[in-house]
Structure formats: C-alpha cells, structure tokens
Design a protein around this motif. Structure first.
Motif, PDB file in Angstrom:
ATOM      1  N   GLU A  17       2.356   1.724  -3.501  1.00  0.00           N
ATOM      2  CA  GLU A  17       1.345   2.206  -4.442  1.00  0.00           C
ATOM      3  C   GLU A  17       1.022   3.677  -4.194  1.00  0.00           C
ATOM      4  O   GLU A  17       0.810   4.437  -5.138  1.00  0.00           O
ATOM      5  N   TRP A  18       0.980   4.067  -2.935  1.00  0.00           N
ATOM      6  CA  TRP A  18       0.720   5.472  -2.606  1.00  0.00           C
ATOM      7  C   TRP A  18       1.843   6.361  -3.140  1.00  0.00           C
ATOM      8  O   TRP A  18       1.588   7.411  -3.714  1.00  0.00           O
ATOM      9  N   ARG A  19       3.098   5.925  -2.987  1.00  0.00           N
ATOM     10  CA  ARG A  19       4.236   6.690  -3.504  1.00  0.00           C
ATOM     11  C   ARG A  19       4.179   6.799  -5.027  1.00  0.00           C
ATOM     12  O   ARG A  19       4.433   7.865  -5.595  1.00  0.00           O
TER      13      ARG A  19
ATOM     14  N   HIS B 272       1.550   6.651  -6.906  1.00  0.00           N
ATOM     15  CA  HIS B 272       0.450   7.553  -7.262  1.00  0.00           C
ATOM     16  C   HIS B 272       0.858   9.011  -7.032  1.00  0.00           C
ATOM     17  O   HIS B 272       0.552   9.879  -7.857  1.00  0.00           O
ATOM     18  N   ARG B 273       1.562   9.275  -5.944  1.00  0.00           N
ATOM     19  CA  ARG B 273       2.038  10.632  -5.660  1.00  0.00           C
ATOM     20  C   ARG B 273       2.990  11.118  -6.744  1.00  0.00           C
ATOM     21  O   ARG B 273       2.884  12.252  -7.229  1.00  0.00           O
TER      22      ARG B 273
ATOM     23  N   VAL C 250       0.837  -1.203   0.000  1.00  0.00           N
ATOM     24  CA  VAL C 250       0.000   0.000   0.000  1.00  0.00           C
ATOM     25  C   VAL C 250       0.872   1.253   0.000  1.00  0.00           C
ATOM     26  O   VAL C 250       0.610   2.210  -0.739  1.00  0.00           O
TER      27      VAL C 250
END
Length: 71
Positions: free
Chosen positions: A35-37, A39-40, A32
């Motif tokens: 994936e957040w990185r 997306h950022r 998670v």
C-alpha cells in the motif's frame, strides 16, 4: 514491554471480554508495504513523474515485446 508481551496481554484481555483476538504481530506487514508503494506511485503520477514498480515493468514488457518467430 516487547511486542510479543503486548500481543499476549491484548489476547488475554480480548478473551476475558469475549472479543475477537487481535492479529498477530507482523501478520499484515507485506500488505502495508504494498500500500505504501502504491501511494508513492500515485503521488509521483500526480506530481508529473513516471510511476515505478511492478505495473510499469509489466506494461513495459508487454509494449516492447518482440514478436515470436515460428520455426
């Protein structure tokens, strides 16, 4: 109810209903975060800002690598 208690209850219910057990708490935390990185970084590129992180560092090392001397 704590996360552990909820997990045990969900596991019990799944076993009684013959369904697969749910993943343990924390099993996918690093995925998670990655994936957040990603997306950022993607949003930064869309906004016209440079992306940051492992990919950029790897490319930077590759582009700015000094030629090795033989000897």
């Amino acid at each position: 109810m704590s996360i552990t208690q909820q997990y045990l209850l969900d596991t019990y219910r799944a076993r009684r209903l013959g369904e697969p057990a749910p993943p343990a708490p924390g099993a996918h935390d690093w995925q998670v975060v990655r994936e957040w990185r990603d997306h950022r970084d993607f949003r930064a590129v869309l906004a016209g800002r440079p992306a940051r992180g492992r990919l950029r560092q790897a490319l930077g090392r590759r582009l700015h690598a000094r030629p090795r001397s033989t000897g």
